[in-house]
Design a protein around this motif. Sequence first.
Motif, PDB file in Angstrom:
ATOM      1  N   LEU A 180      -8.473  12.324   4.933  1.00 52.65           N
ATOM      2  CA  LEU A 180      -9.666  11.711   5.527  1.00 52.65           C
ATOM      3  C   LEU A 180      -9.787  12.073   7.005  1.00 52.65           C
ATOM      4  N   ILE A 181      -8.683  12.036   7.714  1.00 49.56           N
ATOM      5  CA  ILE A 181      -8.696  12.402   9.136  1.00 49.56           C
ATOM      6  C   ILE A 181      -9.111  13.857   9.303  1.00 49.56           C
ATOM      7  N   GLU A 182      -8.564  14.719   8.466  1.00 46.21           N
ATOM      8  CA  GLU A 182      -8.925  16.146   8.540  1.00 46.21           C
ATOM      9  C   GLU A 182     -10.409  16.353   8.242  1.00 46.21           C
ATOM     10  N   GLN A 183     -10.918  15.675   7.224  1.00 48.15           N
ATOM     11  CA  GLN A 183     -12.324  15.811   6.854  1.00 48.15           C
ATOM     12  C   GLN A 183     -13.265  15.280   7.935  1.00 48.15           C
ATOM     13  N   ALA A 184     -12.821  14.294   8.688  1.00 43.19           N
ATOM     14  CA  ALA A 184     -13.657  13.720   9.747  1.00 43.19           C
ATOM     15  C   ALA A 184     -13.912  14.728  10.864  1.00 43.19           C
ATOM     16  N   ASP A 185     -13.019  15.688  11.014  1.00 42.67           N
ATOM     17  CA  ASP A 185     -13.194  16.757  11.999  1.00 42.67           C
ATOM     18  C   ASP A 185     -13.451  16.193  13.403  1.00 42.67           C
ATOM     19  N   VAL A 186     -12.593  15.275  13.803  1.00 45.04           N
ATOM     20  CA  VAL A 186     -12.704  14.646  15.116  1.00 45.04           C
ATOM     21  C   VAL A 186     -12.364  15.671  16.192  1.00 45.04           C
ATOM     22  N   ILE A 201      -5.312   8.339  13.732  1.00 42.78           N
ATOM     23  CA  ILE A 201      -6.368   9.100  14.421  1.00 42.78           C
ATOM     24  C   ILE A 201      -6.047   9.202  15.906  1.00 42.78           C
ATOM     25  N   LYS A 202      -5.679   8.098  16.511  1.00 43.95           N
ATOM     26  CA  LYS A 202      -5.363   8.093  17.941  1.00 43.95           C
ATOM     27  C   LYS A 202      -4.143   8.970  18.247  1.00 43.95           C
ATOM     28  N   GLN A 203      -3.141   8.929  17.386  1.00 41.97           N
ATOM     29  CA  GLN A 203      -1.966   9.776  17.597  1.00 41.97           C
ATOM     30  C   GLN A 203      -2.327  11.261  17.552  1.00 41.97           C
ATOM     31  N   GLY A 204      -3.221  11.625  16.658  1.00 44.44           N
ATOM     32  CA  GLY A 204      -3.625  13.015  16.533  1.00 44.44           C
ATOM     33  C   GLY A 204      -4.648  13.454  17.557  1.00 44.44           C
ATOM     34  N   VAL A 212       0.839  -1.198   0.000  1.00 46.91           N
ATOM     35  CA  VAL A 212       0.000   0.000   0.000  1.00 46.91           C
ATOM     36  C   VAL A 212       0.876   1.251   0.000  1.00 46.91           C
ATOM     37  N   GLY A 213       1.923   1.238   0.790  1.00 42.88           N
ATOM     38  CA  GLY A 213       2.826   2.388   0.843  1.00 42.88           C
ATOM     39  C   GLY A 213       3.517   2.657  -0.480  1.00 42.88           C
ATOM     40  N   ALA A 214       3.829   1.602  -1.217  1.00 39.88           N
ATOM     41  CA  ALA A 214       4.543   1.742  -2.486  1.00 39.88           C
ATOM     42  C   ALA A 214       3.621   2.035  -3.666  1.00 39.88           C
ATOM     43  N   THR A 215       2.357   1.684  -3.555  1.00 39.74           N
ATOM     44  CA  THR A 215       1.473   1.775  -4.722  1.00 39.74           C
ATOM     45  C   THR A 215       0.358   2.816  -4.591  1.00 39.74           C
ATOM     46  N   THR A 216       0.260   3.485  -3.450  1.00 40.57           N
ATOM     47  CA  THR A 216      -0.771   4.504  -3.269  1.00 40.57           C
ATOM     48  C   THR A 216      -0.150   5.748  -2.637  1.00 40.57           C
ATOM     49  N   ARG A 217      -0.928   6.783  -2.595  1.00 41.37           N
ATOM     50  CA  ARG A 217      -0.525   7.990  -1.862  1.00 41.37           C
ATOM     51  C   ARG A 217      -1.189   7.936  -0.485  1.00 41.37           C
ATOM     52  N   GLU A 218      -0.900   6.863   0.236  1.00 39.79           N
ATOM     53  CA  GLU A 218      -1.559   6.586   1.509  1.00 39.79           C
ATOM     54  C   GLU A 218      -1.481   7.756   2.479  1.00 39.79           C
ATOM     55  N   ASN A 219      -0.320   8.310   2.666  1.00 44.59           N
ATOM     56  CA  ASN A 219      -0.181   9.405   3.623  1.00 44.59           C
ATOM     57  C   ASN A 219      -1.102  10.567   3.252  1.00 44.59           C
ATOM     58  N   THR A 220      -1.158  10.894   1.980  1.00 49.00           N
ATOM     59  CA  THR A 220      -1.973  12.012   1.511  1.00 49.00           C
ATOM     60  C   THR A 220      -3.455  11.766   1.742  1.00 49.00           C
ATOM     61  N   VAL A 223     -15.190   6.049  10.002  1.00 54.42           N
ATOM     62  CA  VAL A 223     -14.316   6.287   8.859  1.00 54.42           C
ATOM     63  C   VAL A 223     -13.949   4.946   8.236  1.00 54.42           C
ATOM     64  N   SER A 224     -13.502   5.004   7.012  1.00 55.82           N
ATOM     65  CA  SER A 224     -13.058   3.793   6.324  1.00 55.82           C
ATOM     66  C   SER A 224     -12.192   4.188   5.148  1.00 55.82           C
ATOM     67  N   SER A 225     -11.198   3.384   4.869  1.00 55.17           N
ATOM     68  CA  SER A 225     -10.362   3.630   3.685  1.00 55.17           C
ATOM     69  C   SER A 225      -9.998   2.276   3.083  1.00 55.17           C
ATOM     70  N   LEU A 226      -9.883   2.268   1.785  1.00 49.64           N
ATOM     71  CA  LEU A 226      -9.483   1.054   1.053  1.00 49.64           C
ATOM     72  C   LEU A 226     -10.369  -0.143   1.357  1.00 49.64           C
ATOM     73  N   PHE A 227     -11.668   0.100   1.501  1.00 47.51           N
ATOM     74  CA  PHE A 227     -12.604  -0.981   1.786  1.00 47.51           C
ATOM     75  C   PHE A 227     -13.708  -1.080   0.751  1.00 47.51           C
ATOM     76  N   PHE A 228     -14.388   0.000   0.507  1.00 48.53           N
ATOM     77  CA  PHE A 228     -15.577  -0.040  -0.329  1.00 48.53           C
ATOM     78  C   PHE A 228     -15.280  -0.394  -1.782  1.00 48.53           C
ATOM     79  N   HIS A 229     -14.084  -0.133  -2.243  1.00 43.13           N
ATOM     80  CA  HIS A 229     -13.750  -0.511  -3.621  1.00 43.13           C
ATOM     81  C   HIS A 229     -13.542  -2.011  -3.767  1.00 43.13           C
TER      82      HIS A 229
END
Length: 110
Positions: free
Chosen positions: A23-29, A49-52, A10-18, A103-109
Amino acid sequence: MLTPFYDAVVGATTRENTFKRSLIEQADVLGGQSVLDLACGTGTLSIWIKQGHPDCEVIGVDGDPTVLSLASRKALKNSVTVQFDEALSQALPYPDARFDHVVSSLFFHH
């Protein structure tokens, strides 16, 4: 079994960090809220999320016990407490309205 290589791929093939940071920012936790990471996989999003938001309750749920084991070890390595539960998305073990955010990422596809 390819599961141990999931994070590297995932790290090599996606822009995971971005996209996960976005997504975390948009969640407005906000402080003290509870967050469910649906299909959390190896727990990267849950951990970030927990770190932030260390005062938030973060629960990751996934149907794969092997991947949850990796997630638990990763959380421990990152010195954060995240609860990881085994369950399928169509049969979650939580009452309605239990979480402030889901939240969810890399699941619905899939």
